[in-house]
Enzyme design. Structure first.
Site, short mmCIF file in Angstrom:
data_model
loop_
_atom_site.label_atom_id
_atom_site.label_comp_id
_atom_site.label_asym_id
_atom_site.label_seq_id
_atom_site.Cartn_x
_atom_site.Cartn_y
_atom_site.Cartn_z
N GLU A 62 -9.72 -1.00 4.75
CA GLU A 62 -10.56 -0.60 6.32
C GLU A 62 -11.68 -1.49 6.35
O GLU A 62 -12.36 -2.07 5.40
CB GLU A 62 -11.01 1.02 6.18
N ASP A 96 -8.07 -1.77 13.94
CA ASP A 96 -9.29 -2.00 13.57
C ASP A 96 -9.55 -3.10 12.54
O ASP A 96 -10.71 -3.52 12.03
CB ASP A 96 -10.09 -0.98 12.79
N ASP A 141 0.85 -1.19 0.00
CA ASP A 141 -0.12 -0.04 -0.03
C ASP A 141 0.74 1.37 0.06
O ASP A 141 2.10 1.12 0.27
CB ASP A 141 -0.96 0.09 1.16
N HIS A 184 -7.68 -3.83 9.71
CA HIS A 184 -7.32 -3.74 8.63
C HIS A 184 -6.02 -4.58 8.31
O HIS A 184 -5.22 -4.66 8.98
CB HIS A 184 -7.40 -2.15 8.10
C1 GLP Z 1 -0.58 0.81 8.59
C2 GLP Z 1 -0.34 -0.01 7.36
C3 GLP Z 1 -0.66 -1.49 7.73
C4 GLP Z 1 -0.21 -1.88 8.88
C5 GLP Z 1 -0.79 -1.00 9.99
C6 GLP Z 1 -0.50 -1.49 11.24
O1 GLP Z 1 -1.93 1.13 8.57
N1 GLP Z 1 -1.06 0.43 6.03
O2 GLP Z 1 -0.11 -2.28 6.62
O3 GLP Z 1 -0.54 -3.37 9.10
O4 GLP Z 1 -0.24 0.29 9.72
O5 GLP Z 1 0.86 -0.72 11.50
P1 GLP Z 1 1.63 -1.24 12.71
O6 GLP Z 1 2.53 -2.52 12.50
O7 GLP Z 1 2.48 0.12 12.94
O8 GLP Z 1 0.93 -1.25 14.11
#
Ligand code: GLP
Length: 259
Positions: free
Chosen positions: A142, A135, A67, A137
């Protein structure tokens, strides 16, 4: 789903790195999908250590992005391309041209389909690393995302913008729009590796692994995937009802074995 539970984030990173190293040993030109956020950082550190010790080489690997934010200036330190080059690729001795991502200069409606074409031209993704949002995702899909969705523009929820504000000087700077591989796109990878660490992920991980498959928890779509490994630390796994069963199963396995 295969579930591997380790005591802490560093131990999780070691296990995930071992899976990636095993894949690249089998297939030196593998296509590996990288994820951003804090969760994969111990994995990237463990991979870099393996390269430093001569246990792995990523010279021929093709990397792809899961992404990306839309609207940040090129080279912005928090654009996911910049983050991945800094945190994952450079420590592996890999240059940014080996990281394939969406072409943000295209008209918005063309970015997703063109990126899908590029992924297909690579022959698909062998292993996709995934974190999980609080959440539920994955990527930036989302809640309410179609379980069959393809790569496309999305608008972030306020919760995700708040979660990601820690990376920006001002919370208002967190972009509102993103491009993400769709849930259907992610579902086509050969091996999905979902990584979750910390108590803040426990609820989302429980919903993803043990809850109903539902767009309310996008990660739950992985229950349909034929080859998923969930690697979590004790804190993130704490809500799993089946944890004793998983632990028993794992205790009776000699060691984690690649599929
Ligand atoms: C972002 C990314 C996701 C990731 C999420 C969780 O939203 N787009 O791919 O999994 O953050 O991030 P973290 O690992 O910092 O909790």
């Amino acid at each position: 789903m295969e579930l591997v539970v380790k005591p802490d984030a560093d131990a999780v990173g070691e296990v995930v790195a071992d899976m990636i190293i095993a894949l690249v040993a089998r297939r030196p030109d593998a296509v590996i999908g990288l994820a951003t956020g804090s969760t994969p950082l111990p994995t990237y550190r463990a991979l870099a250590a393996a390269v430093g010790e001569g246990r792995a080489s990523f010279a021929d690997v093709r990397f792809v992005m899961l992404d990306e934010y839309v609207g940040l200036p090129e080279g912005h330190p928090e654009s996911y391309r910049t983050v991945l080059e800094r945190e994952a690729l450079r420590p592996l001795g890999v240059t940014g041209d080996r990281l394939i991502g969406p072409t943000l200069s295209l008209p918005p409606e063309e970015i997703g389909p063109r990126y899908e074409e590029r992924l297909a031209a690579l022959g698909g993704v062998d292993l996709q690393l995934l974190g999980i949002g609080s959440d539920g995702h994955i990527g930036f899909n989302e809640p309410t995302s179609s379980l069959a969705s393809r790569t496309r523009w999305k608008t972030l929820t306020q919760q995700t913008r708040d979660d990601n504000a820690r990376f920006f000087d001002d919370p208002a700077d967190v972009p509102r729009h993103v491009i993400t591989q769709g849930l259907g796109t992610i579902g086509e990878c050969g091996h999905a590796v979902l990584v979750a660490t910390g108590a803040a992920k426990a609820e989302a991980l429980t919903a993803a692994v043990e809850g109903p498959v539902s767009a309310a928890c996008p990660a739950s779509v992985l229950q349909f995937h034929p080859h998923v490994t969930v690697v979590a630390d004790d804190a993130a796994a704490a809500g799993l009802q089946g944890l004793d069963y998983y632990r028993f199963t794992l205790a009776n396995k000699p060691a984690w074995q690649p599929f």
